[in-house]
Motif scaffolding. Sequence first.
Motif, mmCIF file in Angstrom:
data_model
loop_
_atom_site.group_PDB
_atom_site.id
_atom_site.type_symbol
_atom_site.label_atom_id
_atom_site.label_comp_id
_atom_site.label_asym_id
_atom_site.label_seq_id
_atom_site.Cartn_x
_atom_site.Cartn_y
_atom_site.Cartn_z
ATOM 1 N N ASN A 6 -3.967 -47.742 -10.325
ATOM 2 C CA ASN A 6 -3.482 -47.419 -9.734
ATOM 3 C C ASN A 6 -1.457 -47.412 -9.369
ATOM 4 O O ASN A 6 -0.868 -47.859 -10.069
ATOM 5 C CB ASN A 6 -3.593 -49.400 -8.724
ATOM 6 C CG ASN A 6 -2.586 -49.732 -7.835
ATOM 7 O OD1 ASN A 6 -2.002 -48.312 -6.799
ATOM 8 N ND2 ASN A 6 -2.889 -50.141 -7.183
ATOM 9 N N THR A 7 -0.967 -46.556 -8.108
ATOM 10 C CA THR A 7 0.227 -45.786 -8.394
ATOM 11 C C THR A 7 1.156 -46.198 -7.412
ATOM 12 O O THR A 7 1.861 -46.145 -7.499
ATOM 13 C CB THR A 7 0.067 -44.280 -8.026
ATOM 14 O OG1 THR A 7 -0.771 -44.147 -6.586
ATOM 15 C CG2 THR A 7 -1.474 -43.647 -9.311
ATOM 16 N N ARG A 8 0.670 -47.619 -6.715
ATOM 17 C CA ARG A 8 1.616 -48.367 -5.914
ATOM 18 C C ARG A 8 1.957 -49.145 -6.477
ATOM 19 O O ARG A 8 1.345 -49.763 -7.435
ATOM 20 C CB ARG A 8 0.331 -48.760 -4.992
ATOM 21 C CG ARG A 8 -0.088 -48.047 -3.749
ATOM 22 C CD ARG A 8 -0.576 -48.790 -2.496
ATOM 23 N NE ARG A 8 -1.687 -49.709 -2.893
ATOM 24 C CZ ARG A 8 -2.072 -50.587 -2.199
ATOM 25 N NH1 ARG A 8 -1.928 -50.787 -1.260
ATOM 26 N NH2 ARG A 8 -3.077 -52.025 -2.486
ATOM 27 N N THR A 9 3.358 -49.691 -5.473
ATOM 28 C CA THR A 9 3.941 -50.428 -6.753
ATOM 29 C C THR A 9 3.678 -52.092 -6.707
ATOM 30 O O THR A 9 2.716 -51.716 -5.090
ATOM 31 C CB THR A 9 6.059 -50.200 -6.469
ATOM 32 O OG1 THR A 9 6.082 -51.031 -5.199
ATOM 33 C CG2 THR A 9 5.917 -48.912 -6.599
ATOM 34 N N GLU A 12 5.275 -52.671 -3.187
ATOM 35 C CA GLU A 12 4.379 -51.779 -1.582
ATOM 36 C C GLU A 12 2.637 -52.680 -1.713
ATOM 37 O O GLU A 12 2.555 -52.599 0.036
ATOM 38 C CB GLU A 12 3.708 -50.325 -1.936
ATOM 39 C CG GLU A 12 4.922 -49.572 -2.273
ATOM 40 C CD GLU A 12 4.676 -48.259 -2.583
ATOM 41 O OE1 GLU A 12 5.453 -47.348 -2.653
ATOM 42 O OE2 GLU A 12 3.815 -47.905 -3.731
ATOM 43 N N MET A 13 2.500 -53.184 -2.643
ATOM 44 C CA MET A 13 1.055 -53.641 -2.105
ATOM 45 C C MET A 13 1.005 -55.303 -1.644
ATOM 46 O O MET A 13 0.225 -55.088 -0.663
ATOM 47 C CB MET A 13 0.327 -54.388 -3.367
ATOM 48 C CG MET A 13 -0.193 -53.133 -4.467
ATOM 49 S SD MET A 13 -1.290 -53.472 -5.615
ATOM 50 C CE MET A 13 0.495 -53.414 -7.029
ATOM 51 N N ASP A 16 1.536 -54.373 2.417
ATOM 52 C CA ASP A 16 0.587 -53.335 3.172
ATOM 53 C C ASP A 16 -0.661 -54.750 3.351
ATOM 54 O O ASP A 16 -0.854 -54.775 4.088
ATOM 55 C CB ASP A 16 0.005 -52.162 1.868
ATOM 56 C CG ASP A 16 0.481 -51.145 1.874
ATOM 57 O OD1 ASP A 16 1.425 -50.821 2.358
ATOM 58 O OD2 ASP A 16 0.454 -50.303 1.023
ATOM 59 N N TYR A 33 -3.720 -58.301 -6.463
ATOM 60 C CA TYR A 33 -3.093 -57.814 -7.413
ATOM 61 C C TYR A 33 -2.492 -57.799 -8.847
ATOM 62 O O TYR A 33 -1.512 -57.403 -8.611
ATOM 63 C CB TYR A 33 -1.915 -58.032 -6.008
ATOM 64 C CG TYR A 33 -2.326 -57.546 -4.981
ATOM 65 C CD1 TYR A 33 -2.935 -55.594 -4.673
ATOM 66 C CD2 TYR A 33 -2.816 -58.159 -4.317
ATOM 67 C CE1 TYR A 33 -3.610 -56.127 -3.049
ATOM 68 C CE2 TYR A 33 -3.210 -58.178 -2.868
ATOM 69 C CZ TYR A 33 -2.948 -57.280 -2.054
ATOM 70 O OH TYR A 33 -4.017 -56.829 -0.551
#
Length: 91
Positions: A6-9, A12-13, A16, A33
């Motif tokens: 997973n490349t989202r920080t 960001e999670m 979102d 998460y």
Amino acid sequence: MARRKNTRTQKEMIIDHINKAGHITCRQAIIDYSIPALPRRICDLEEMGFRFDRKWAKHPVTGQEYVQYRLHKDSPRGFAELRLAKTPVRG
């Protein structure tokens, strides 16, 4: 076959999730998460320019109180909007 990372920080999670669900709690952050320190990430996001409302709620079965973090109505809704809000107007 290698698993895709997973490349989202974490930030960001969180944004979102709030945009999709309306709010996030510490329990959701930990379970969904693997974010163990949601209040710290919320402070980081506030330092970046996001604004949050905090609403106390009570679990209907256990009676345990917890905080729901929601984006304030005047807050940017995402990182692109945040960048636009911080872009100086040249004239």
